[in-house]
Design an enzyme around this catalytic site. Structure first.
Site, mmCIF file in Angstrom:
data_model
loop_
_atom_site.group_PDB
_atom_site.id
_atom_site.type_symbol
_atom_site.label_atom_id
_atom_site.label_comp_id
_atom_site.label_asym_id
_atom_site.label_seq_id
_atom_site.Cartn_x
_atom_site.Cartn_y
_atom_site.Cartn_z
ATOM 1 N N HIS A 1 1.043 -1.178 -0.308
ATOM 2 C CA HIS A 1 -0.020 0.831 -0.292
ATOM 3 C C HIS A 1 0.566 1.182 0.013
ATOM 4 C CE1 HIS A 1 -4.435 -1.322 1.297
ATOM 5 N NE2 HIS A 1 -3.930 -2.120 0.664
ATOM 6 N N TYR B 1 -8.808 5.270 7.610
ATOM 7 C CA TYR B 1 -8.633 6.192 9.319
ATOM 8 C C TYR B 1 -9.827 6.892 9.404
ATOM 9 C CZ TYR B 1 -4.502 3.199 9.622
ATOM 10 O OH TYR B 1 -3.986 2.853 10.164
ATOM 11 N N LYS C 1 1.749 -0.386 15.067
ATOM 12 C CA LYS C 1 3.074 -0.126 15.340
ATOM 13 C C LYS C 1 3.290 -1.453 15.567
ATOM 14 C CE LYS C 1 4.486 3.584 12.945
ATOM 15 N NZ LYS C 1 4.440 2.881 11.980
ATOM 16 N N TYR D 1 4.233 6.492 9.855
ATOM 17 C CA TYR D 1 3.630 5.469 9.844
ATOM 18 C C TYR D 1 4.365 4.189 8.750
ATOM 19 C CZ TYR D 1 -0.594 3.334 8.442
ATOM 20 O OH TYR D 1 -1.881 2.187 7.763
ATOM 21 N N PRO E 1 -3.539 0.906 19.029
ATOM 22 C CA PRO E 1 -3.182 -0.262 17.810
ATOM 23 C C PRO E 1 -3.345 1.089 16.312
ATOM 24 C CG PRO E 1 -5.198 -0.839 18.065
ATOM 25 C CD PRO E 1 -4.868 0.073 19.309
HETATM 26 P P1 RFL Z 1 2.366 -11.600 21.362
HETATM 27 O O1 RFL Z 1 1.318 -12.024 19.481
HETATM 28 O O2 RFL Z 1 1.080 -11.430 22.452
HETATM 29 O O3 RFL Z 1 3.245 -13.620 21.283
HETATM 30 C C1 RFL Z 1 2.719 -14.077 23.044
HETATM 31 C C2 RFL Z 1 3.539 -15.002 23.526
HETATM 32 O O4 RFL Z 1 3.402 -15.572 23.997
HETATM 33 C C3 RFL Z 1 2.501 -16.688 24.954
HETATM 34 N N1 RFL Z 1 3.087 -16.352 26.580
HETATM 35 C C4 RFL Z 1 3.456 -17.298 27.540
HETATM 36 N N2 RFL Z 1 4.308 -18.136 26.771
HETATM 37 C C5 RFL Z 1 4.548 -19.169 27.706
HETATM 38 N N3 RFL Z 1 4.853 -19.332 28.991
HETATM 39 C C6 RFL Z 1 3.921 -18.419 29.307
HETATM 40 N N4 RFL Z 1 3.679 -17.603 30.996
HETATM 41 C C7 RFL Z 1 3.640 -16.848 28.593
HETATM 42 N N5 RFL Z 1 2.671 -16.026 28.338
HETATM 43 C C8 RFL Z 1 2.486 -15.454 26.993
HETATM 44 C C9 RFL Z 1 1.606 -16.095 25.139
HETATM 45 O O5 RFL Z 1 0.057 -17.240 24.179
HETATM 46 C C10 RFL Z 1 2.198 -15.708 23.155
HETATM 47 O O6 RFL Z 1 1.750 -17.063 22.374
HETATM 48 O O7 RFL Z 1 3.477 -10.207 21.795
HETATM 49 P P2 RFL Z 1 4.831 -10.264 20.563
HETATM 50 O O8 RFL Z 1 5.637 -11.700 19.760
HETATM 51 O O9 RFL Z 1 5.463 -9.882 21.431
HETATM 52 O O10 RFL Z 1 3.706 -10.204 18.987
HETATM 53 C C11 RFL Z 1 3.378 -8.406 19.556
HETATM 54 C C12 RFL Z 1 1.542 -8.056 18.778
HETATM 55 O O11 RFL Z 1 1.008 -9.598 18.496
HETATM 56 C C13 RFL Z 1 1.167 -6.707 18.630
HETATM 57 O O12 RFL Z 1 1.762 -6.045 18.917
HETATM 58 C C14 RFL Z 1 0.113 -6.844 17.490
HETATM 59 O O13 RFL Z 1 -0.301 -7.446 17.404
HETATM 60 C C15 RFL Z 1 -0.281 -5.178 17.849
HETATM 61 N N6 RFL Z 1 -1.119 -5.093 16.844
HETATM 62 C C16 RFL Z 1 -0.602 -4.337 15.472
HETATM 63 N N7 RFL Z 1 1.004 -4.630 15.355
HETATM 64 C C17 RFL Z 1 1.270 -3.611 14.227
HETATM 65 O O14 RFL Z 1 2.366 -3.690 14.302
HETATM 66 N N8 RFL Z 1 0.215 -3.277 12.929
HETATM 67 C C18 RFL Z 1 -0.880 -3.316 13.043
HETATM 68 O O15 RFL Z 1 -1.393 -3.441 12.210
HETATM 69 C C19 RFL Z 1 -1.660 -3.804 14.593
HETATM 70 N N9 RFL Z 1 -2.883 -4.072 14.822
HETATM 71 C C20 RFL Z 1 -2.203 -5.270 16.836
HETATM 72 C C21 RFL Z 1 -3.622 -4.564 15.749
HETATM 73 C C22 RFL Z 1 -3.180 -5.309 17.940
HETATM 74 C C23 RFL Z 1 -4.023 -5.821 18.509
HETATM 75 N N10 RFL Z 1 -5.182 -6.177 19.764
HETATM 76 C C24 RFL Z 1 -5.959 -7.359 19.604
HETATM 77 C C25 RFL Z 1 -4.278 -6.186 20.743
HETATM 78 C C26 RFL Z 1 -5.071 -4.588 15.930
HETATM 79 C C27 RFL Z 1 -5.304 -5.274 17.081
HETATM 80 C C28 RFL Z 1 -6.641 -5.216 17.513
HETATM 81 C C1 PHB Z 2 -5.478 -3.950 11.071
HETATM 82 O O1 PHB Z 2 -5.491 -4.677 10.233
HETATM 83 O O2 PHB Z 2 -5.733 -4.919 11.826
HETATM 84 C C2 PHB Z 2 -4.764 -3.021 11.276
HETATM 85 C C3 PHB Z 2 -4.155 -1.862 9.983
HETATM 86 C C4 PHB Z 2 -4.274 -1.046 10.790
HETATM 87 C C5 PHB Z 2 -4.047 -0.615 12.032
HETATM 88 C C6 PHB Z 2 -4.730 -1.517 12.919
HETATM 89 C C7 PHB Z 2 -4.924 -2.643 12.893
HETATM 90 O O3 PHB Z 2 -3.277 0.903 12.839
#
Ligand code: RFL
Ligand code: PHB
Length: 392
Positions: free
Chosen positions: A72, A201, A297, A384, A293
């Protein structure tokens, strides 16, 4: 069992780190509390910066992302019904982002890990960390009711915000910085074509909305909601009706609705733990920091942490401790810039119940400045697409 680097958590941080270390000949084992299906069932990030794309290529897992991901070069800011395109590529000398779901990325990493014959212990329960202030750290856990021990040189805490690694650090050794927002995001995933080719957005008096996607046939939408709301209160119909109200007529008419595949509410939070290294324990990704989110990032920061950590550990085994000694400082410099950007984008685009009329006018003026000034748009665009690494 013994390994060089014991990784807690098989989310993106742990899996990417494991792959990068294995490529460099460094043995590693991952302990994950959940099943692989559970990990794959979490619908989260969708937008990858170029630095994350490059790192996945380096880890040898980029093929499907390049084939199926959607590059994108811009997105739309829809401000009280008026569209403003942010030309990411034009404003940043051609840099873009890649739309590719965290679920797919995780699947690619899991497959690569299995193909390389690397050990991942799923459903590792009661994980505890020991001895990281000395040279012989250990992890203890139970698997199928039997207590096991994993000896290692280093522990990588990639276990997310609620993990055990950060919680195991003595309280006097760590400082937490936090901002909780009085709002959440209600997300919906559906097998319907996205409402537009690029992300939208939307700032609206009824609250923020985001139109995102996973592919040309799968959409991801978000609505700002109150923290007190429950997902059961949101039928699919109610979600689609509310989304339409927050869009402009062009998007409202183009919106294709369908049954939800997933619906969930996530609270918005900013959090940073300092430092990110405690002797032979390193925190990476959500274990060390959380961003709301809005700036997309979180996953990208996780990737940049493990880029630093993998290089530091590779350097250590080649005879220099310089990388592990500067790990925390280098990560935090980048982390705080992403924290600032995510906080800024969140405050500008959402409605806050506690904002007074003065706050509201100042935010409107700032958005007006951002979209009508090349300098303002450039600031938004360069953050971004992701800031460059200071070591490149
Ligand atoms: P995770 O993905 O939380 O993985 C951690 C893992 O550790 C396990 N765990 C354990 N294992 C053993 N013993 C324990 N005691 C444990 N406790 C936990 C868990 O089961 C899990 O499998 O962390 P990690 O790897 O640092 O990754 C981070 C990302 O997942 C997170 O930052 C992103 O998803 C954030 N995020 C977004 N990031 C972006 O860069 N671009 C995006 O567009 C974006 N959109 C989002 C998002 C996060 C969202 N939510 C739900 C928080 C959109 C949403 C809605
Ligand atoms: C997503 O597609 O889940 C998403 C995209 C952009 C954001 C956050 C989440 O800023």
């Amino acid at each position: 069992m013994r390994t060089q680097v014991a990784i807690v958590g098989a989310g993106p941080s742990g899996l990417i780190l494991g792959q990068l270390l294995a490529k460099a000949g460094i043995d590693n084992v991952i302990l994950e509390a959940q099943t692989p299906e559970y990990v794959l069932g979490r619908i989260r990030a969708g937008v990858l910066e170029q630095v994350a794309v490059d790192l996945l290529d380096e880890a040898g897992v980029g093929a499907r992302m390049h084939a199926e991901g959607l590059p994108h070069g811009g997105f739309t800011l829809l401000l009280d019904g008026v569209r403003h395109r942010i030309d990411l590529a034009g404003l940043t000398g051609g840099r873009e982002v890649m739309v590719y779901g965290q679920t797919e990325l995780t699947r690619d990493l899991m497959q690569a890990r299995a193909a390389a014959g690397l050990t991942t212990v799923y459903e590792a329960k009661a994980v505890s960390v020991h001895g990281f202030d000395g040279t012989q750290p250990r992890l203890r856990y139970t698997k199928d009711g039997i207590t096991q021990e994993l000896a290692c040189d280093f522990i990588a805490g990639c276990d997310g915000f609620h993990g055990v690694c950060r919680a195991s650090v003595p309280t006097g050794a760590i400082r937490n910085f936090e901002r909780a927002y009085p709002i959440g995001w209600l997300g919906l995933l559906s097998d319907t074509p996205p409402v537009a080719d690029e992300l939208i957005y939307a700032r609206h008096e009824r609250g923020f909305a985001l139109c995102s996607m996973r592919s040309k046939t799968r959409s991801r939408y978000y609505l700002q909601c109150a923290l007190t709301e429950k997902v059961e209160q949101w039928s699919d119909q109610r979600f689609w009706d509310e989304l339409r109200l927050r869009l402009d007529p062009q998007a409202a008419e183009a919106l294709v609705t369908g049954p939800s595949l997933e619906k969930s509410i996530a609270p918005l939070r900013s959090f940073v733990a300092e430092p990110m290294r405690f002797g032979r324990l390193f925190l990476a990704g959500d274990a060390a920091h959380i961003v709301p989110p809005t700036g997309a990032k979180g996953l990208n920061l996780a990737a940049s942490d493990v880029r630093y950590l993998s290089r530091a550990l590779i350097e250590f085994y080649a005879g220099s401790a310089a990388g592990i000694d500067s790990y925390s400082e280098r990560c935090l410099r980048r982390v705080w810039k992403a924290e600032r950007f995510s906080w800024w984008m969140t405050t500008l685009l959402h409605n806050f119940p506690d904002a007074d009329p003065f706050d509201q006018r100042v935010r409107q003026a700032e958005l007006d400045y951002v979209v009508h000034s090349v300098a303002g748009r450039t600031t938004l665009a360069e953050n971004y697409v992701g800031l460059p690494f200071d070591d490149d």
